[in-house]
Enzyme design. Structure first.
Site, PDB file in Angstrom:
ATOM      1  N   GLY A   1       0.838  -1.209   0.000  1.00  0.00           N
ATOM      2  CA  GLY A   1       0.000   0.000   0.000  1.00  0.00           C
ATOM      3  C   GLY A   1       0.867   1.252   0.000  1.00  0.00           C
ATOM      4  N   GLY A   2       2.018   1.163  -0.651  1.00  0.00           N
ATOM      5  CA  GLY A   2       3.019   2.234  -0.593  1.00  0.00           C
ATOM      6  C   GLY A   2       2.677   3.472  -1.393  1.00  0.00           C
TER       7      GLY A   2
ATOM      8  N   ASP B   1       2.551  -1.643  -4.405  1.00  0.00           N
ATOM      9  CA  ASP B   1       1.133  -1.290  -4.404  1.00  0.00           C
ATOM     10  C   ASP B   1       0.526  -2.006  -5.596  1.00  0.00           C
ATOM     11  OD1 ASP B   1      -1.391   0.266  -4.405  1.00  0.00           O
ATOM     12  OD2 ASP B   1      -0.327   1.542  -2.985  1.00  0.00           O
TER      13      ASP B   1
ATOM     14  N   ARG C   1      -1.469  -0.165  -7.541  1.00  0.00           N
ATOM     15  CA  ARG C   1      -1.951   0.949  -8.350  1.00  0.00           C
ATOM     16  C   ARG C   1      -1.055   1.251  -9.545  1.00  0.00           C
ATOM     17  NH1 ARG C   1      -3.994   5.048  -3.758  1.00  0.00           N
ATOM     18  NH2 ARG C   1      -3.344   6.586  -5.283  1.00  0.00           N
TER      19      ARG C   1
ATOM     20  N   TYR D   1     -14.770  -2.178   8.350  1.00  0.00           N
ATOM     21  CA  TYR D   1     -13.365  -1.770   8.486  1.00  0.00           C
ATOM     22  C   TYR D   1     -12.926  -1.910   9.946  1.00  0.00           C
ATOM     23  CZ  TYR D   1      -9.486   1.667   8.640  1.00  0.00           C
ATOM     24  OH  TYR D   1      -8.287   2.319   8.838  1.00  0.00           O
TER      25      TYR D   1
ATOM     26  N   ILE E   1      -5.990  11.094   9.543  1.00  0.00           N
ATOM     27  CA  ILE E   1      -4.672  11.644   9.193  1.00  0.00           C
ATOM     28  C   ILE E   1      -4.835  12.710   8.107  1.00  0.00           C
ATOM     29  CG2 ILE E   1      -2.340  11.100   8.357  1.00  0.00           C
ATOM     30  CD1 ILE E   1      -2.997   9.776  11.081  1.00  0.00           C
TER      31      ILE E   1
HETATM   32  C1  AKB Z   1     -10.931   6.241   7.954  1.00  0.00           C
HETATM   33  O1  AKB Z   1     -11.554   7.317   8.056  1.00  0.00           O
HETATM   34  O2  AKB Z   1     -11.436   5.184   7.602  1.00  0.00           O
HETATM   35  C2  AKB Z   1      -9.469   6.234   8.334  1.00  0.00           C
HETATM   36  C3  AKB Z   1      -9.280   5.815   9.749  1.00  0.00           C
HETATM   37  C4  AKB Z   1      -9.668   6.702  10.846  1.00  0.00           C
HETATM   38  O3  AKB Z   1      -8.805   4.741   9.993  1.00  0.00           O
HETATM   39  N1  AKB Z   1      -8.900   7.516   8.114  1.00  0.00           N
END
Ligand code: AKB
Length: 318
Positions: free
Chosen positions: A10-11, A36, A38, A145, A175
């Site tokens: 995922g670089g 990656d 991509r 997730y 981030i």
């Molecule tokens: C997301 O919004 O899914 C990510 C996270 C907070 O892991 N940026």
């Protein structure tokens, strides 16, 4: 450990791009193997050292790559984030879990020394204290997730105790970065808002007013990641699940900071499905364990981050 031979999966992602550049600086471009799936690879990655296409879903590809390049350290960043994960939960499980299992299996078979597998504030969910969520808390994520992030944390710890695989990870907040765009998360708005502020002086936020979330600027994210990987294992009480924090804001707070630099900037709100995800996450994080165990301390607050983001992006978008 002898010389590091580092694989980054995922670089070309949001964190991968800037982390890879920093790893090349620190350990030498020849020792960092950025990968990656991509096609759109930025020049800073393509031109500064090794770049290869690698699909973590393909066990043989990962196994051959690790053997051929004598990899002893892996930063496994390839993943589907929270927003995209809710659009296709089965794909999210497949990539995040089966991809990670391939990487863990190859690492164990090839005696890789260290793996970094990021977790996220998405690992929390129902039943947590919303403010200053502690290092040890109930983990009941409501997104796919988040489910994969909790499973990743536990797998890392399991492989540490079972096989001695030194797995480390951080529960990243949102981030904010100027180099590469985020791809499919709930906190992506906190990056988009800067692009729109500079280009159009207006942003329509898909996260509602009054929804604070923990956030961090990319230079601190890179510092936290590398510092944790460099920390003496004897000082670490946790493995793949260290809380880290910098600051928290709601959309109206970051809008007010942007307005200090771009006075014409305006914001309005049109929440979508990601609002529900954001509401299941904490508003702030207690990172005492990281501060105590490996001296974590962020450099950027919201104001310093905003000024730096606008400066960097204004030059980039000129
Ligand atoms: C997301 O919004 O899914 C990510 C996270 C907070 O892991 N940026």
């Amino acid at each position: 450990m002898n010389m590091k031979r580092i694989l980054v999966s995922g670089g070309v992602g949001q964190i991968g791009t800037e982390l890879s550049v920093e790893l090349r600086k620190k350990y030498g471009a020849d020792n960092v193997f950025i990968t990656d799936i991509r096609e759109d690879v930025p020049a800073i990655i393509k031109e500064g050292g090794h770049y290869n296409k690698l699909n973590v879903m393909n066990y043989d590809e990962v196994s051959n790559f690790v053997k051929k390049n004598e990899i002893n350290t892996i930063y496994h960043l390839a993943a589907i984030l929270s927003g995209k994960g809710e659009e296709n939960p089965f794909l999210c499980w497949d990539v995040n879990m089966n991809g990670s299992m391939n990487v863990f299996k190859v690492a164990i078979e090839n005696k890789v020394k260290q793996i970094f597998l990021p977790s996220s504030m998405a690992a929390w969910g129902l039943g947590i204290p919303s403010e200053n969520v502690p290092q040890e808390s109930i983990m009941r994520p409501t997104s796919m997730y988040g489910v994969t992030k909790v499973a990743g944390e536990r797998l890392g710890e399991y492989f540490f105790y079972k096989y001695g695989l030194d797995t480390r990870g951080l529960r990243y907040p949102g981030i904010i970065s100027s180099e590469a765009l985020p791809g499919g998360g709930t906190t992506d708005y906190a990056v988009e808002i800067f692009y729109e502020a500079i280009k159009n002086k207006h942003y329509t936020s898909y996260i509602n007013k009054g929804t604070p979330l923990p956030m961090m600027y990319m230079p601190d994210c890179i510092k936290a990641t590398i510092d944790l990987m460099e920390a003496d294992i004897k000082t670490l009480r946790y493995h793949g699940d260290y809380n880290v924090a910098a600051f928290s804001f709601a959309p109206e707070d970051i809008a007010a900071e942007i307005k200090k630099v771009i006075p014409e900037f305006t914001i309005d709100y049109k929440p979508d499905f990601r609002q529900q995800i954001a509401e299941s996450w904490p508003t702030s994080i207690d990172d005492t364990a990281a501060r105590q165990d490996w001296n974590w301390k962020p450099n950027f607050d919201i104001t310093a981050m905003t000024v730096d983001m606008i400066d960097k992006l204004s030059k980039k978008l000129m």
